[in-house]
Write a protein that holds these residues in place. Sequence first.
Motif, PDB file in Angstrom:
ATOM      1  N   LEU A  58       0.875  -1.176   0.000  1.00 10.42           N
ATOM      2  CA  LEU A  58       0.000   0.000   0.000  1.00 10.42           C
ATOM      3  C   LEU A  58       0.907   1.219   0.000  1.00 10.42           C
ATOM      4  O   LEU A  58       1.735   1.375   0.892  1.00 10.42           O
ATOM      5  CB  LEU A  58      -0.900   0.013   1.238  1.00 10.42           C
ATOM      6  CG  LEU A  58      -1.610   1.336   1.551  1.00 10.42           C
ATOM      7  CD1 LEU A  58      -2.582   1.724   0.452  1.00 10.42           C
ATOM      8  CD2 LEU A  58      -2.312   1.251   2.899  1.00 10.42           C
ATOM      9  N   THR A  59       0.765   2.056  -1.010  1.00 11.26           N
ATOM     10  CA  THR A  59       1.586   3.253  -1.136  1.00 11.26           C
ATOM     11  C   THR A  59       0.697   4.473  -1.005  1.00 11.26           C
ATOM     12  O   THR A  59      -0.387   4.520  -1.588  1.00 11.26           O
ATOM     13  CB  THR A  59       2.313   3.259  -2.495  1.00 11.26           C
ATOM     14  OG1 THR A  59       3.018   2.029  -2.645  1.00 11.26           O
ATOM     15  CG2 THR A  59       3.295   4.396  -2.591  1.00 11.26           C
ATOM     16  N   GLU A  60       1.169   5.466  -0.229  1.00  7.06           N
ATOM     17  CA  GLU A  60       0.422   6.703  -0.012  1.00  7.06           C
ATOM     18  C   GLU A  60       1.357   7.884  -0.265  1.00  7.06           C
ATOM     19  O   GLU A  60       2.480   7.906   0.225  1.00  7.06           O
ATOM     20  CB  GLU A  60      -0.094   6.771   1.428  1.00  7.06           C
ATOM     21  CG  GLU A  60      -0.943   5.583   1.819  1.00  7.06           C
ATOM     22  CD  GLU A  60      -1.477   5.649   3.244  1.00  7.06           C
ATOM     23  OE1 GLU A  60      -1.635   6.755   3.796  1.00  7.06           O
ATOM     24  OE2 GLU A  60      -1.745   4.576   3.810  1.00  7.06           O
ATOM     25  N   PHE A  61       0.867   8.862  -1.034  1.00  8.37           N
ATOM     26  CA  PHE A  61       1.687  10.033  -1.330  1.00  8.37           C
ATOM     27  C   PHE A  61       0.783  11.169  -1.795  1.00  8.37           C
ATOM     28  O   PHE A  61      -0.327  10.947  -2.261  1.00  8.37           O
ATOM     29  CB  PHE A  61       2.762   9.719  -2.376  1.00  8.37           C
ATOM     30  CG  PHE A  61       2.235   9.112  -3.648  1.00  8.37           C
ATOM     31  CD1 PHE A  61       2.007   9.896  -4.767  1.00  8.37           C
ATOM     32  CD2 PHE A  61       1.966   7.750  -3.731  1.00  8.37           C
ATOM     33  CE1 PHE A  61       1.524   9.335  -5.942  1.00  8.37           C
ATOM     34  CE2 PHE A  61       1.499   7.178  -4.899  1.00  8.37           C
ATOM     35  CZ  PHE A  61       1.270   7.979  -6.013  1.00  8.37           C
ATOM     36  N   ARG A  62       1.283  12.398  -1.668  1.00  8.88           N
ATOM     37  CA  ARG A  62       0.516  13.557  -2.115  1.00  8.88           C
ATOM     38  C   ARG A  62       0.699  13.732  -3.621  1.00  8.88           C
ATOM     39  O   ARG A  62       1.791  13.963  -4.101  1.00  8.88           O
ATOM     40  CB  ARG A  62       0.981  14.811  -1.387  1.00  8.88           C
ATOM     41  CG  ARG A  62       0.503  14.857   0.024  1.00  8.88           C
ATOM     42  CD  ARG A  62       0.501  16.274   0.550  1.00  8.88           C
ATOM     43  NE  ARG A  62      -0.288  16.326   1.755  1.00  8.88           N
ATOM     44  CZ  ARG A  62       0.173  16.740   2.917  1.00  8.88           C
ATOM     45  NH1 ARG A  62       1.408  17.167   3.033  1.00  8.88           N
ATOM     46  NH2 ARG A  62      -0.619  16.752   3.974  1.00  8.88           N
ATOM     47  N   ALA A  63      -0.416  13.597  -4.320  1.00 16.72           N
ATOM     48  CA  ALA A  63      -0.439  13.766  -5.772  1.00 16.72           C
ATOM     49  C   ALA A  63      -1.888  13.702  -6.218  1.00 16.72           C
ATOM     50  O   ALA A  63      -2.766  13.337  -5.440  1.00 16.72           O
ATOM     51  CB  ALA A  63       0.369  12.670  -6.467  1.00 16.72           C
ATOM     52  N   ARG A  64      -2.121  14.079  -7.475  1.00 14.91           N
ATOM     53  CA  ARG A  64      -3.463  14.025  -8.038  1.00 14.91           C
ATOM     54  C   ARG A  64      -3.517  12.945  -9.108  1.00 14.91           C
ATOM     55  O   ARG A  64      -2.629  12.837  -9.935  1.00 14.91           O
ATOM     56  CB  ARG A  64      -3.842  15.372  -8.646  1.00 14.91           C
ATOM     57  CG  ARG A  64      -4.061  16.442  -7.598  1.00 14.91           C
ATOM     58  CD  ARG A  64      -4.750  17.683  -8.151  1.00 14.91           C
ATOM     59  NE  ARG A  64      -4.355  18.081  -9.487  1.00 14.91           N
ATOM     60  CZ  ARG A  64      -3.474  19.039  -9.762  1.00 14.91           C
ATOM     61  NH1 ARG A  64      -2.869  19.673  -8.796  1.00 14.91           N
ATOM     62  NH2 ARG A  64      -3.206  19.358 -11.010  1.00 14.91           N
ATOM     63  N   ASP A 127      -5.968  15.197  -0.750  1.00 17.41           N
ATOM     64  CA  ASP A 127      -4.775  15.436  -1.565  1.00 17.41           C
ATOM     65  C   ASP A 127      -3.795  14.266  -1.531  1.00 17.41           C
ATOM     66  O   ASP A 127      -2.647  14.393  -1.950  1.00 17.41           O
ATOM     67  CB  ASP A 127      -4.078  16.732  -1.146  1.00 17.41           C
ATOM     68  CG  ASP A 127      -3.495  16.680   0.261  1.00 17.41           C
ATOM     69  OD1 ASP A 127      -3.829  15.753   1.025  1.00 17.41           O
ATOM     70  OD2 ASP A 127      -2.699  17.576   0.601  1.00 17.41           O
ATOM     71  N   VAL A 128      -4.257  13.123  -1.039  1.00 16.37           N
ATOM     72  CA  VAL A 128      -3.392  11.943  -0.958  1.00 16.37           C
ATOM     73  C   VAL A 128      -3.855  10.884  -1.965  1.00 16.37           C
ATOM     74  O   VAL A 128      -5.044  10.604  -2.076  1.00 16.37           O
ATOM     75  CB  VAL A 128      -3.383  11.352   0.473  1.00 16.37           C
ATOM     76  CG1 VAL A 128      -2.524  10.091   0.537  1.00 16.37           C
ATOM     77  CG2 VAL A 128      -2.878  12.385   1.480  1.00 16.37           C
ATOM     78  N   THR A 129      -2.894  10.337  -2.697  1.00 14.99           N
ATOM     79  CA  THR A 129      -3.155   9.248  -3.627  1.00 14.99           C
ATOM     80  C   THR A 129      -2.770   7.941  -2.954  1.00 14.99           C
ATOM     81  O   THR A 129      -1.760   7.869  -2.254  1.00 14.99           O
ATOM     82  CB  THR A 129      -2.347   9.444  -4.924  1.00 14.99           C
ATOM     83  OG1 THR A 129      -2.884  10.572  -5.613  1.00 14.99           O
ATOM     84  CG2 THR A 129      -2.432   8.226  -5.833  1.00 14.99           C
ATOM     85  N   TYR A 130      -3.583   6.922  -3.172  1.00 14.70           N
ATOM     86  CA  TYR A 130      -3.371   5.595  -2.598  1.00 14.70           C
ATOM     87  C   TYR A 130      -3.238   4.593  -3.733  1.00 14.70           C
ATOM     88  O   TYR A 130      -3.938   4.689  -4.741  1.00 14.70           O
ATOM     89  CB  TYR A 130      -4.560   5.190  -1.715  1.00 14.70           C
ATOM     90  CG  TYR A 130      -4.774   6.150  -0.571  1.00 14.70           C
ATOM     91  CD1 TYR A 130      -4.161   5.938   0.650  1.00 14.70           C
ATOM     92  CD2 TYR A 130      -5.578   7.272  -0.731  1.00 14.70           C
ATOM     93  CE1 TYR A 130      -4.340   6.823   1.702  1.00 14.70           C
ATOM     94  CE2 TYR A 130      -5.757   8.165   0.317  1.00 14.70           C
ATOM     95  CZ  TYR A 130      -5.140   7.941   1.527  1.00 14.70           C
ATOM     96  OH  TYR A 130      -5.313   8.829   2.564  1.00 14.70           O
ATOM     97  N   ARG A 131      -2.344   3.631  -3.541  1.00 15.30           N
ATOM     98  CA  ARG A 131      -2.170   2.566  -4.528  1.00 15.30           C
ATOM     99  C   ARG A 131      -1.988   1.254  -3.766  1.00 15.30           C
ATOM    100  O   ARG A 131      -1.153   1.160  -2.876  1.00 15.30           O
ATOM    101  CB  ARG A 131      -0.958   2.840  -5.398  1.00 15.30           C
ATOM    102  CG  ARG A 131      -0.714   1.726  -6.407  1.00 15.30           C
ATOM    103  CD  ARG A 131       0.388   2.056  -7.363  1.00 15.30           C
ATOM    104  NE  ARG A 131       1.636   2.295  -6.672  1.00 15.30           N
ATOM    105  CZ  ARG A 131       2.678   2.911  -7.209  1.00 15.30           C
ATOM    106  NH1 ARG A 131       2.598   3.381  -8.438  1.00 15.30           N
ATOM    107  NH2 ARG A 131       3.776   3.066  -6.545  1.00 15.30           N
ATOM    108  N   ILE A 132      -2.802   0.266  -4.099  1.00 13.98           N
ATOM    109  CA  ILE A 132      -2.647  -1.072  -3.524  1.00 13.98           C
ATOM    110  C   ILE A 132      -2.253  -2.014  -4.650  1.00 13.98           C
ATOM    111  O   ILE A 132      -2.929  -2.090  -5.673  1.00 13.98           O
ATOM    112  CB  ILE A 132      -3.939  -1.581  -2.862  1.00 13.98           C
ATOM    113  CG1 ILE A 132      -4.310  -0.707  -1.654  1.00 13.98           C
ATOM    114  CG2 ILE A 132      -3.775  -3.042  -2.430  1.00 13.98           C
ATOM    115  CD1 ILE A 132      -5.605  -1.108  -0.978  1.00 13.98           C
TER     116      ILE A 132
END
Length: 149
Positions: A58-64, A127-132
């Motif tokens: 699970l990755t979390e970072f500020r991006a659109r 404002d946070v993007t999540y990727r699983i």
Amino acid sequence: SRAEAERLAGFPLRLPATAGTPDELRVRTHLSTEVVSAVYIPSAALPDPGGSGVGMLLTEFRARVERELFAKVLGPSTTLEEVSVDGVTGYWLAGSPHEVVVKDVHGDVSRDTLRLAENTLLWQKGDVTYRIESALPRDEVLRIAASLR
């Protein structure tokens, strides 16, 4: 620790209640922002896709997330499906390896490559993007995503 990862990232982490405590939290600078990766080792519930030694990432970072951007870099054998994640639009990418394209905190377009699996759930909340990334089927990944707290 979670507190240290949140301090470094500058935003509160959201971790899945249904997946348990991550085995490791990693913080690195990428895409002009701090990126937090919650690493889960393989288990019966989180199979290892291709011998990576990771059951789920699970990755979390500020991006659109902007569909038009990453839809342009998908290969012909990658599918893109719009899904609902925690009340917002998300994207299920399946098939061949792909890149994820986002706008970073400065509005610059950045590409980020696949880390773990060929199937990825991507969405933005605030404002946070999540990727699983995992070897789990779409509906199971959506259930995990809905449990982020």
